[in-house]
Design a protein around this motif. Structure first.
Motif, short mmCIF file in Angstrom:
data_model
loop_
_atom_site.label_atom_id
_atom_site.label_comp_id
_atom_site.label_asym_id
_atom_site.label_seq_id
_atom_site.Cartn_x
_atom_site.Cartn_y
_atom_site.Cartn_z
N ALA A 24 -3.43 50.57 29.48
CA ALA A 24 -4.20 51.45 28.66
C ALA A 24 -5.93 50.96 28.76
N ALA A 25 -5.90 49.69 28.72
CA ALA A 25 -7.39 49.14 28.82
C ALA A 25 -8.02 49.37 30.22
N ARG B 132 1.64 47.66 28.93
CA ARG B 132 1.57 48.68 28.20
C ARG B 132 -0.08 48.53 27.73
N ALA B 133 -0.52 47.40 27.39
CA ALA B 133 -1.87 47.17 26.72
C ALA B 133 -2.84 47.26 27.91
N ALA B 134 -2.52 46.36 28.90
CA ALA B 134 -3.45 46.05 30.12
C ALA B 134 -3.51 47.54 30.71
N ASP C 90 5.42 44.81 27.81
CA ASP C 90 4.49 44.86 26.65
C ASP C 90 3.09 44.78 27.02
N GLU C 91 2.69 43.75 27.80
CA GLU C 91 1.54 43.16 28.52
C GLU C 91 0.95 44.33 29.29
#
Ligand code: PHE
Length: 355
Positions: free
Chosen positions: A58-59, A54-56, A51-52
């Motif tokens: 993208a950022a 995916r977010a990281a 999960d982490e």
């Protein structure tokens, strides 16, 4: 994500600060290169929970896109700045005064100009140019031209003689261009159609005489050349030279040992108040001697007078120049006075006969 934000801020600041292509490339390597900050951030993704990650991910990719965009924009800015700098460097101030070139400052002497004009007019009539030396033999200057030995006609021309050489031969400065007639007839077979411009010398000095002056000789030899042809040739020449449909001419019977009959030609002019004007007035200036080539001269030069005949003329180039360009005193032509030359001279690139 604080770290990512400061990484982006640092990279964008380095890009904005890059003053040339080298600095920009360094900023690119620091951010996007294999060992760069963005690559290092991407390398941390592997250790993250899905999960982490995916977010990281993208950022980080968003930062990478923005940095890439900033790089391209800065590259464009640097390019146009370089172009403007080059354009500024290469501008010419067209309001600066132009320094005159030597070709502008120098002047062609009127005698040289008029000689070119004469040559080009006769060239149009099918004449070619022949030349001979200034230092001549008595034989070519006088004897072959039918001046009898010891005859006073030799003294007619105020000759400058050299001291006799070991063989007793006495050279002289040619008194006319007529010896070039002799040289031409000895070297060529008829038909002959030549002009011979050059310097000639006589011991003489006044308004219209200088010890060195210029003549142009003309010689035509074929089977039928006659006085009518001579008159036509001279008239056509003078009309072209003076650029008028009509010239005031006077043909006078005369005597030269090398022509029979002989004709002298004067041109109409007015001389007053230190000025000379052509085509008007009651004065006449003698500009040429001419006639049918004497049979003895043809014979002396190996041409059979029963087969060939010809006419010849000798014109004063300086006098033609005085008349055409209004210089009243012949002596000024040879004073080498730069002020006179600036006034009467011609620009180097002027076309002979053109304005
Ligand atoms: N040679 C003569 C002179 O100098 C001019 C002239 C040339 C006359 C040719 C007739 C023929 O006075």
């Amino acid at each position: 994500m604080d770290d990512l934000a400061s990484l982006e801020a640092r990279s964008l600041a380095a890009i904005a600060a890059a003053g040339d292509e080298g600095a920009l490339e360094q900023a690119r390597l620091d951010a996007l290169g294999k060992k760069g900050a963005v690559s290092a951030a991407l390398a941390t993704l592997g250790k993250m929970a899905p999960d982490e990650r995916r977010a990281a991910g993208a950022a980080i990719n968003a930062v990478k896109d923005r940095v890439t965009e900033a790089l391209a924009a800065r590259k464009g800015e640097l390019k146009s700045a370089a172009l403007s700098a080059r354009l500024a460097r290469e501008t010419i101030d067209v309001t600066l005064p132009v320094r005159p070139s030597p070709a502008e400052a120098g002047r062609v002497h009127p005698i040289a100009q008029v000689t070119d004009e004469i040559v080009s007019i006769f060239a149009d009539m099918g004449f070619s140019v022949a030349e001979g030396p200034d230092v001549e033999t008595d034989d070519y200057n006088f004897t072959k031209l039918n001046f009898p030995v010891g005859h006073p006609a030799r003294e007619m021309q105020d000759t400058f003689f050299f001291a006799p050489d070991a063989k007793g031969e006495r050279k002289l400065l040619r008194t006319h261009t007529s010896p070039v007639q002799v040289r031409t007839m000895l070297a060529k077979k008829p038909p002959i159609r030549v002009i011979c411009p050059g310097r000639v010398y006589r011991s003489d000095w006044d308004e219209t005489h200088t010890p060195m002056f210029h003549q142009v000789e003309g010689l035509v030899v074929d089977s039928s050349a006659n006085l009518g042809n001579l008159k036509w040739t001279l008239e056509e020449f003078l009309k072209a030279f003076f650029e008028t449909p009509k010239v005031g001419l006077r043909f006078r019977p005369s005597f030269f040992p090398f022509t029979e009959p002989s004709v002298e030609v004067d041109v109409q002019c007015r001389r007053s108040g230190g000025e000379i004007r052509f085509g008007e007035g009651d004065d006449w200036l003698e500009i040429l001697g001419s006639g049918m080539v004497h049979p003895n001269v043809l014979r002396n030069c190996g041409i059979d007078p029963d087969v060939h005949q010809g006419f010849a003329f000798g014109m004063g180039i300086d006098r033609l120049a005085m008349l055409k360009y209004g210089a009243p005193d012949l002596r000024d032509f040879f004073e080498a006075d730069v002020r006179w030359l600036r006034h009467f001279g011609f620009r180097a690139l002027d076309v002979p006969g053109g304005e």
